[in-house]
Design an enzyme around this catalytic site. Sequence first.
Site, PDB file in Angstrom:
ATOM      1  N   SER A  97       0.867  -1.193   0.000  1.00  0.00           N
ATOM      2  CA  SER A  97       0.000   0.000   0.000  1.00  0.00           C
ATOM      3  C   SER A  97       0.894   1.231   0.000  1.00  0.00           C
ATOM      4  CB  SER A  97      -0.871   0.037   1.255  1.00  0.00           C
ATOM      5  OG  SER A  97      -1.597  -1.149   1.402  1.00  0.00           O
ATOM      6  N   LYS A 172      -7.368   1.692  -2.309  1.00  0.00           N
ATOM      7  CA  LYS A 172      -6.879   1.266  -0.989  1.00  0.00           C
ATOM      8  C   LYS A 172      -6.950   2.427   0.021  1.00  0.00           C
ATOM      9  CE  LYS A 172      -4.636  -0.950   2.276  1.00  0.00           C
ATOM     10  NZ  LYS A 172      -5.151  -2.053   3.062  1.00  0.00           N
ATOM     11  N   LYS A 240       0.901   5.762   7.990  1.00  0.00           N
ATOM     12  CA  LYS A 240       1.462   5.932   6.643  1.00  0.00           C
ATOM     13  C   LYS A 240       0.346   6.075   5.605  1.00  0.00           C
ATOM     14  CE  LYS A 240       2.072   2.165   4.660  1.00  0.00           C
ATOM     15  NZ  LYS A 240       1.359   1.229   3.783  1.00  0.00           N
TER      16      LYS A 240
HETATM   17  P1  NAD Z   1       6.029  -5.830   7.276  1.00  0.00           P
HETATM   18  O1  NAD Z   1       6.839  -4.686   7.770  1.00  0.00           O
HETATM   19  O2  NAD Z   1       5.669  -6.935   8.224  1.00  0.00           O
HETATM   20  O3  NAD Z   1       6.788  -6.532   6.030  1.00  0.00           O
HETATM   21  C1  NAD Z   1       7.478  -5.831   5.021  1.00  0.00           C
HETATM   22  C2  NAD Z   1       8.664  -6.682   4.619  1.00  0.00           C
HETATM   23  O4  NAD Z   1       9.281  -6.104   3.463  1.00  0.00           O
HETATM   24  C3  NAD Z   1       9.752  -6.758   5.698  1.00  0.00           C
HETATM   25  O5  NAD Z   1      10.039  -8.115   5.987  1.00  0.00           O
HETATM   26  C4  NAD Z   1      10.935  -6.041   5.068  1.00  0.00           C
HETATM   27  O6  NAD Z   1      12.182  -6.543   5.459  1.00  0.00           O
HETATM   28  C5  NAD Z   1      10.677  -6.268   3.589  1.00  0.00           C
HETATM   29  N1  NAD Z   1      11.343  -5.294   2.708  1.00  0.00           N
HETATM   30  C6  NAD Z   1      11.312  -3.943   2.775  1.00  0.00           C
HETATM   31  N2  NAD Z   1      12.049  -3.396   1.794  1.00  0.00           N
HETATM   32  C7  NAD Z   1      12.552  -4.426   1.091  1.00  0.00           C
HETATM   33  C8  NAD Z   1      13.404  -4.512  -0.042  1.00  0.00           C
HETATM   34  N3  NAD Z   1      13.884  -3.413  -0.655  1.00  0.00           N
HETATM   35  N4  NAD Z   1      13.738  -5.735  -0.490  1.00  0.00           N
HETATM   36  C9  NAD Z   1      13.286  -6.846   0.120  1.00  0.00           C
HETATM   37  N5  NAD Z   1      12.467  -6.836   1.189  1.00  0.00           N
HETATM   38  C10 NAD Z   1      12.119  -5.629   1.676  1.00  0.00           C
HETATM   39  O7  NAD Z   1       4.734  -5.208   6.620  1.00  0.00           O
HETATM   40  P2  NAD Z   1       3.323  -5.944   6.329  1.00  0.00           P
HETATM   41  O8  NAD Z   1       2.444  -5.835   7.524  1.00  0.00           O
HETATM   42  O9  NAD Z   1       3.578  -7.283   5.713  1.00  0.00           O
HETATM   43  O10 NAD Z   1       2.726  -4.938   5.218  1.00  0.00           O
HETATM   44  C11 NAD Z   1       3.189  -4.930   3.874  1.00  0.00           C
HETATM   45  C12 NAD Z   1       2.298  -3.988   3.073  1.00  0.00           C
HETATM   46  O11 NAD Z   1       0.948  -4.495   3.101  1.00  0.00           O
HETATM   47  C13 NAD Z   1       2.255  -2.546   3.632  1.00  0.00           C
HETATM   48  O12 NAD Z   1       2.199  -1.643   2.573  1.00  0.00           O
HETATM   49  C14 NAD Z   1       0.952  -2.552   4.428  1.00  0.00           C
HETATM   50  O13 NAD Z   1       0.396  -1.248   4.525  1.00  0.00           O
HETATM   51  C15 NAD Z   1       0.090  -3.483   3.589  1.00  0.00           C
HETATM   52  N6  NAD Z   1      -0.991  -4.137   4.321  1.00  0.00           N
HETATM   53  C16 NAD Z   1      -0.749  -4.684   5.554  1.00  0.00           C
HETATM   54  C17 NAD Z   1      -1.797  -5.295   6.238  1.00  0.00           C
HETATM   55  C18 NAD Z   1      -1.592  -5.889   7.617  1.00  0.00           C
HETATM   56  O14 NAD Z   1      -2.596  -6.208   8.270  1.00  0.00           O
HETATM   57  N7  NAD Z   1      -0.362  -6.077   8.075  1.00  0.00           N
HETATM   58  C19 NAD Z   1      -3.088  -5.334   5.679  1.00  0.00           C
HETATM   59  C20 NAD Z   1      -3.284  -4.807   4.414  1.00  0.00           C
HETATM   60  C21 NAD Z   1      -2.223  -4.205   3.739  1.00  0.00           C
END
Ligand code: NAD
Length: 297
Positions: A97, A172, A240
């Site tokens: 997102s 979103k 964010k």
């Molecule tokens: P998170 O922080 O748990 O996971 C993100 C992962 O991306 C981390 O493991 C990080 O190391 C990795 N990462 C970052 N930059 C990177 C790069 N350049 N190369 C390789 N890996 C990299 O976050 P999340 O909760 O999994 O959320 C991910 C996305 O999904 C966000 O944009 C969030 O807003 C969206 N989202 C999350 C949820 C939720 O409930 N957690 C729900 C809907 C949407």
Amino acid sequence: MGQKIAFIGLGIMGKPMAKNLISGGYELYVYDLFPDPVAELEKEGATGCKSAAEASSNADITVTMVQDGPQAESAITGEGGVIEGAAKGHLIVDMSSIAPGVSQRIGKVCDENGVNFLDAPVSGGEPFAISGDLAIMVGGSAEDFEVAKPLFDILGKSSILCGAHGAGQVTKLANQICVGANIHALAEALTLAAKSGVNPETVYKAIAGGLAGSNVINAKAPMMVDRNFEPGFRIELHYKDINNAMEAARDLDVPLQVTSNLQQVLTSLMIQGEGKSDHSAIAKYVEQLAGVEIKKH
Ligand code: NAD
């Protein structure tokens, strides 16, 4: 089937999504900045890679699932990023997102490199990522959507093409405004109940079947009354998203009053060190103002 998929970003969401693609019969090449989730996915049959470029060089489609725009740009268009390894005609599906303008910028760089791109953020959180029931909001071309559809059918219960690059992200943001405002309203409703001496859990059960009932209150009211603020969806990620919504609103001259108030609430919670808590911790902000806690009797 048997198609090769690169998966970049194995956090709360990405890890279960990647596992579902393996169960769906895809061959996965995975990369994260942290080694632990890569090792975990290797145990499930994926091939661990040392960079996003190495992963995409082995695949036909790359899915990215990172925190925000800077991480998405770094993973896709940055040094060692997906584009570096992607052959012409490769499809990148960014399911993070991020701000719609950043998605459009990534889409433009992809166009210039002969690589196809979809923005495809999701709603549903970790439970739906695990069960494969996400709602997927997509921006890009109809042709690319059709190519990604079999993946979307594994990851989600719905996927809708909303328009051109960035349209998935706009959708979103609309989702995040509705979810955040509902959690804030629920927190106020249950705080009022708590201070009135009426059991907040009973109030939730009584209203859940009426017009106020929603997926949001079914997910978040039990967390508030159990005082369980383990994420789930972290305050810092919602902060964010709401900042991205306000940025888009400013660019388009759209007054968003409920959303700007929510931005202040989330800013306050960030300052108070609640960034890693689930967004149900919006309740703590309201409780502090009222001097009472939402908990079951
Ligand atoms: P998170 O922080 O748990 O996971 C993100 C992962 O991306 C981390 O493991 C990080 O190391 C990795 N990462 C970052 N930059 C990177 C790069 N350049 N190369 C390789 N890996 C990299 O976050 P999340 O909760 O999994 O959320 C991910 C996305 O999904 C966000 O944009 C969030 O807003 C969206 N989202 C999350 C949820 C939720 O409930 N957690 C729900 C809907 C949407």
